[in-house]
Design an enzyme around this catalytic site. Structure first.
Site, PDB file in Angstrom:
ATOM      1  N   TRP A 296      42.846  33.112 -67.479  1.00 55.03           N
ATOM      2  CA  TRP A 296      41.613  33.079 -66.686  1.00 55.03           C
ATOM      3  C   TRP A 296      40.574  34.000 -67.325  1.00 55.03           C
ATOM      4  O   TRP A 296      40.457  33.997 -68.519  1.00 55.03           O
ATOM      5  CB  TRP A 296      41.928  33.443 -65.220  1.00 55.03           C
ATOM      6  CG  TRP A 296      40.726  33.668 -64.393  1.00 55.03           C
ATOM      7  CD1 TRP A 296      39.649  32.857 -64.284  1.00 55.03           C
ATOM      8  CD2 TRP A 296      40.475  34.807 -63.600  1.00 55.03           C
ATOM      9  NE1 TRP A 296      38.722  33.420 -63.451  1.00 55.03           N
ATOM     10  CE2 TRP A 296      39.197  34.612 -63.020  1.00 55.03           C
ATOM     11  CE3 TRP A 296      41.184  35.980 -63.323  1.00 55.03           C
ATOM     12  CZ2 TRP A 296      38.627  35.547 -62.152  1.00 55.03           C
ATOM     13  CZ3 TRP A 296      40.625  36.895 -62.455  1.00 55.03           C
ATOM     14  CH2 TRP A 296      39.359  36.673 -61.872  1.00 55.03           C
TER      15      TRP A 296
ATOM     16  N   TYR B 157      37.855  27.612 -66.244  1.00 54.21           N
ATOM     17  CA  TYR B 157      37.907  28.969 -66.800  1.00 54.21           C
ATOM     18  C   TYR B 157      37.017  29.092 -68.042  1.00 54.21           C
ATOM     19  O   TYR B 157      37.138  28.319 -68.995  1.00 54.21           O
ATOM     20  CB  TYR B 157      39.332  29.364 -67.174  1.00 54.21           C
ATOM     21  CG  TYR B 157      40.288  29.522 -66.008  1.00 54.21           C
ATOM     22  CD1 TYR B 157      39.836  29.569 -64.686  1.00 54.21           C
ATOM     23  CD2 TYR B 157      41.650  29.628 -66.225  1.00 54.21           C
ATOM     24  CE1 TYR B 157      40.719  29.708 -63.635  1.00 54.21           C
ATOM     25  CE2 TYR B 157      42.544  29.770 -65.167  1.00 54.21           C
ATOM     26  CZ  TYR B 157      42.074  29.806 -63.876  1.00 54.21           C
ATOM     27  OH  TYR B 157      42.952  29.940 -62.832  1.00 54.21           O
TER      28      TYR B 157
ATOM     29  N   TRP C 243      49.467  34.572 -58.524  1.00 54.71           N
ATOM     30  CA  TRP C 243      48.449  35.211 -59.359  1.00 54.71           C
ATOM     31  C   TRP C 243      47.881  36.453 -58.666  1.00 54.71           C
ATOM     32  O   TRP C 243      48.124  36.673 -57.495  1.00 54.71           O
ATOM     33  CB  TRP C 243      47.321  34.233 -59.708  1.00 54.71           C
ATOM     34  CG  TRP C 243      46.559  33.674 -58.543  1.00 54.71           C
ATOM     35  CD1 TRP C 243      46.913  32.610 -57.750  1.00 54.71           C
ATOM     36  CD2 TRP C 243      45.301  34.132 -58.034  1.00 54.71           C
ATOM     37  NE1 TRP C 243      45.967  32.390 -56.783  1.00 54.71           N
ATOM     38  CE2 TRP C 243      44.962  33.293 -56.938  1.00 54.71           C
ATOM     39  CE3 TRP C 243      44.419  35.156 -58.396  1.00 54.71           C
ATOM     40  CZ2 TRP C 243      43.783  33.471 -56.213  1.00 54.71           C
ATOM     41  CZ3 TRP C 243      43.243  35.328 -57.668  1.00 54.71           C
ATOM     42  CH2 TRP C 243      42.946  34.490 -56.580  1.00 54.71           C
ATOM     43  N   SER C 244      47.116  37.239 -59.422  1.00 52.42           N
ATOM     44  CA  SER C 244      46.515  38.498 -58.945  1.00 52.42           C
ATOM     45  C   SER C 244      47.575  39.485 -58.479  1.00 52.42           C
ATOM     46  O   SER C 244      47.466  40.120 -57.436  1.00 52.42           O
ATOM     47  CB  SER C 244      45.502  38.252 -57.821  1.00 52.42           C
ATOM     48  OG  SER C 244      44.693  39.398 -57.622  1.00 52.42           O
TER      49      SER C 244
ATOM     50  N   SER D 157      46.860  24.947 -55.190  1.00 53.58           N
ATOM     51  CA  SER D 157      46.528  26.370 -55.266  1.00 53.58           C
ATOM     52  C   SER D 157      45.636  26.760 -54.097  1.00 53.58           C
ATOM     53  O   SER D 157      44.593  26.128 -53.864  1.00 53.58           O
ATOM     54  CB  SER D 157      45.809  26.678 -56.585  1.00 53.58           C
ATOM     55  OG  SER D 157      45.468  28.051 -56.669  1.00 53.58           O
TER      56      SER D 157
ATOM     57  N   LEU E 183      48.218  42.344 -59.590  1.00 48.96           N
ATOM     58  CA  LEU E 183      47.732  43.728 -59.599  1.00 48.96           C
ATOM     59  C   LEU E 183      46.511  43.904 -58.695  1.00 48.96           C
ATOM     60  O   LEU E 183      45.841  44.922 -58.769  1.00 48.96           O
ATOM     61  CB  LEU E 183      47.367  44.158 -61.032  1.00 48.96           C
ATOM     62  CG  LEU E 183      48.454  43.994 -62.092  1.00 48.96           C
ATOM     63  CD1 LEU E 183      47.969  44.540 -63.436  1.00 48.96           C
ATOM     64  CD2 LEU E 183      49.734  44.699 -61.671  1.00 48.96           C
ATOM     65  N   ALA E 184      46.244  42.915 -57.836  1.00 48.21           N
ATOM     66  CA  ALA E 184      45.071  42.958 -56.961  1.00 48.21           C
ATOM     67  C   ALA E 184      43.814  43.231 -57.784  1.00 48.21           C
ATOM     68  O   ALA E 184      43.063  44.169 -57.523  1.00 48.21           O
ATOM     69  CB  ALA E 184      45.241  43.994 -55.854  1.00 48.21           C
TER      70      ALA E 184
ATOM     71  N   GLN F  54      49.801  44.707 -73.794  1.00 48.58           N
ATOM     72  CA  GLN F  54      49.898  44.510 -72.349  1.00 48.58           C
ATOM     73  C   GLN F  54      50.894  43.406 -72.013  1.00 48.58           C
ATOM     74  O   GLN F  54      51.648  43.511 -71.042  1.00 48.58           O
ATOM     75  CB  GLN F  54      48.520  44.157 -71.778  1.00 48.58           C
ATOM     76  CG  GLN F  54      47.514  45.289 -71.831  1.00 48.58           C
ATOM     77  CD  GLN F  54      46.141  44.852 -71.343  1.00 48.58           C
ATOM     78  OE1 GLN F  54      45.728  43.711 -71.558  1.00 48.58           O
ATOM     79  NE2 GLN F  54      45.432  45.751 -70.694  1.00 48.58           N
TER      80      GLN F  54
END
Length: 329
Positions: free
Chosen positions: A21, A54, A204-205, A151, A207-208, A293
């Site tokens: 994304w 995206y 998804w997300s 989604s 890690l907020a 990462q």
């Protein structure tokens, strides 16, 4: 890397998926994006997630180019349709016209003959659900799509879609919702519904939007290399992450650091591992702007957090966690 079957299907996916994304075609140049994808493959990630929208379609192009030369049967390539990809009156939504046109465009950009999981990126209230599901069914019959997913649909929307999928004999097997320590709205309705209907969760997300990585500190400026300072990420950051960018929340998140250190994990690894403790989560999508990462966060796949750690996390975050399923989508 660990692997799991997705929903009630025979499709196997990696416990950590790689998503491109914001980064590819936006914050990260193509060479670095290629390095991140190579790192993902090196650590055993086989599931790759993108979407037509995206970075204005550039993300699909970059992913497709980077995966050339990789044995197609060895990976699971997933993309999405719904959001606007042009200014025309039919350039968005889940109409038959938009689904077919964007599927063909995604196949060209990804340089592939088929999509493993094709997601309805959001629910479209302006198109009959029967039209949408029939379009997906026809793509499946044509061999251009193997499986269908959704989604950010509500439990009621999932139930209706799954009923039509059964009627049309379409393998609807995946839900892709937002899920993290701070955002747990799928736990009450969506997960039980998906369990009943045979859908697995690829979330998804984790890690907020970076909050749970611990890099945003109370009373300090936002790091220059963060998504908050990315022109590609700013609109979404302002809408999703800004709700957490308050000093009292950032101070509370920092209280998770001793837990991570005691478990010999980074804050990001702890957040990803927490998500994967939920037995209904099949795979967790990570993004990256550097290959390090990818390698670091992929290590969370095999981490087991004991009950005491999970309870301590809940105690620390009491009052901050969002549970309201009405905020879906």
């Amino acid at each position: 890397m660990e692997y799991r079957k997705l929903g009630n299907s025979g499709l196997t996916v990696s416990r950590i998926a790689y998503g491109n994304w914001i980064n590819h075609g936006g914050k990260v140049d193509e060479e670095m994006a290629n390095n991140c994808i190579k790192a993902a493959l090196d650590v055993g990630i086989t599931t790759f997630d993108t979407a037509d929208v995206y970075s204005d379609t550039k993300a699909e192009q970059i992913l497709g180019k980077a995966l050339q030369g990789i044995r197609r049967e060895s990976i699971e390539l997933c993309t999405k349709v719904c959001h606007p990809t042009g200014n025309g009156k039919n350039d968005s939504g889940l109409s038959r016209k938009h689904i077919f046109e964007n599927c063909h465009a995604s196949l060209r950009r990804l340089q592939t003959d088929y999509i493993d999981v094709y997601y309805a990126h959001r629910f479209d209230p302006h198109t009959p659900l029967e039209e949408t599901m029939l379009a997906f069914a026809d793509l499946v019959r044509q061999g251009k799509v193997l499986y269908v997913g959704i989604s950010e649909w509500t439990a009621e929307q999932i139930t209706r879609g799954a009923a039509l999928a059964r009627e049309l004999k379409v393998p609807m097997i995946a839900s892709q919702p937002q899920y993290s320590m701070l955002w747990r709205i799928i736990e009450r309705d969506v997960i039980p519904t998906c369990q009943r209907e045979g859908l697995g969760q690829i979330v998804w997300s984790l890690l907020a939007q970076g909050i749970l990585s611990g890099k945003y500190l109370p009373g300090q400026a936002v790091p220059t290399d963060s998504r908050a300072n990315s022109s590609a990420g700013k609109p979404f950051f302002q809408r999703l992450a800004q709700q957490w960018m308050e000093d009292h929340i950032l101070e509370t998140v920092q209280k998770l650091r001793p837990i991570a250190e005691a478990a010999e994990l980074t804050m990001a690894q702890l957040a990803i591992a927490w998500v994967l403790q939920n037995p209904h989560v099949t795979s967790a999508i990570i993004g990256a702007s550097r290959p390090e990462q990818v390698r670091e966060n992929a290590l969370a796949a095999g981490v087991k957090l004991d009950a005491a750690i999970m309870e301590e996390i809940d105690r620390i975050l009491t009052g901050l966690v969002e549970y309201d399923p009405g905020k879906t989508g």
